[in-house]
Design an enzyme around this catalytic site. Sequence first.
Site, PDB file in Angstrom:
ATOM      1  CB  CYS A 167      91.974 -36.692   1.838  1.00 53.89           C
ATOM      2  SG  CYS A 167      92.552 -35.638   3.177  1.00 53.89           S
TER       3      CYS A 167
ATOM      4  CG  HIS B 128      94.466 -40.686   3.234  1.00 53.99           C
ATOM      5  ND1 HIS B 128      94.730 -40.107   2.020  1.00 53.99           N
ATOM      6  CD2 HIS B 128      94.347 -39.675   4.122  1.00 53.99           C
ATOM      7  CE1 HIS B 128      94.783 -38.782   2.166  1.00 53.99           C
ATOM      8  NE2 HIS B 128      94.544 -38.490   3.427  1.00 53.99           N
TER       9      HIS B 128
ATOM     10  CD  GLU C 267      95.454 -42.715  -0.313  1.00 51.76           C
ATOM     11  OE1 GLU C 267      94.311 -43.108  -0.014  1.00 51.76           O
ATOM     12  OE2 GLU C 267      95.857 -41.558  -0.067  1.00 51.76           O
TER      13      GLU C 267
END
Lengths: 228, 84
Positions: free
Chosen positions: A86, A203, A205
């Site tokens: 990002c 994302h 994560e």
Amino acid sequence: MKFGVVVFPGSNCDHDTYHVLKKVLGAGVFYIWHKETSLRLFDAIILPGGFSYGDYLRVGAVARFSPVMKEIVKYAKEGGPVLGICNGFQILLETGLLPGALIANDGLRFLCQDVYLKVKNSDTVFTNAYEKDRVLKMPIAHYSGNYFANDEILKRLHDEDRIAFQYCNADGDESDQINPNGSKHGIAGIFNENKNVLGMMPHPERAAEKILASEDGLGIFKSLLERN
Amino acid sequence: MWKAKIVVTYKPGILDPEAKTIQHALGNLGYRHIQEVEAGRYFEVQFDKTLNKEDAESLTKEICDKILSNPVIQKYRYELKEVD
């Protein structure tokens, strides 16, 4: 295997990334303050998401001049794996480690939603835990995620197998209507020439534990962890 | 002393969603004769008294290329003004 997660003023996905590496995967991981100038310790570097320097001027434009970035450019040129997620992707583009730019989303809205992406190249240190063409579900959360590059760069990215992920639907359809933000060719992530640098808008994560409704992002960190 | 007035805008062919939105809003307000809107960023940079006009100009170009604009998507123009 030691991961380094870079912390800029305004980073806000640094702790999530640290958590996944340490608690979910049991890997060695350390924060790297943006003023750090030695990266010798690390086997892989991650630039996390967030709003480094308040997104002032242009996204990623000010972070690019942090002391740590000079070292990261050196580290990447020597073949060290660098992953930008990002805002981290935006910084890698401003730094010139990846080609092109990210501009405001087509609809001029901040997009915070789950998307599907297709693994376009599974033969890299970041994607070897996936099979090619696997469809992954993970969230995006950005205002400037609209990938732009001129036709010459886009052709090179295709020809050199440097598109990492492309937006698609749950069935893997990649047609234009599925593209959430207007990115050229539905690009969600790209590699550098040597494929040791990956930048991506979604994302991973935030999709790395059962409780988060998707574990599809874990493969990226696992790929790095098991590459040796 | 010299001051640079710098305007950074998108290159032709790069969609600027902000300018498009403003153009659309002007249409909604009833303005019928607006063909195109361009949006951009404006900077004023005041140099100290040690710089002559030539130095100020080359420094202006340098900072525009290096940080104030992203040459992949943006172009810039500037003018230099002498101020007290």
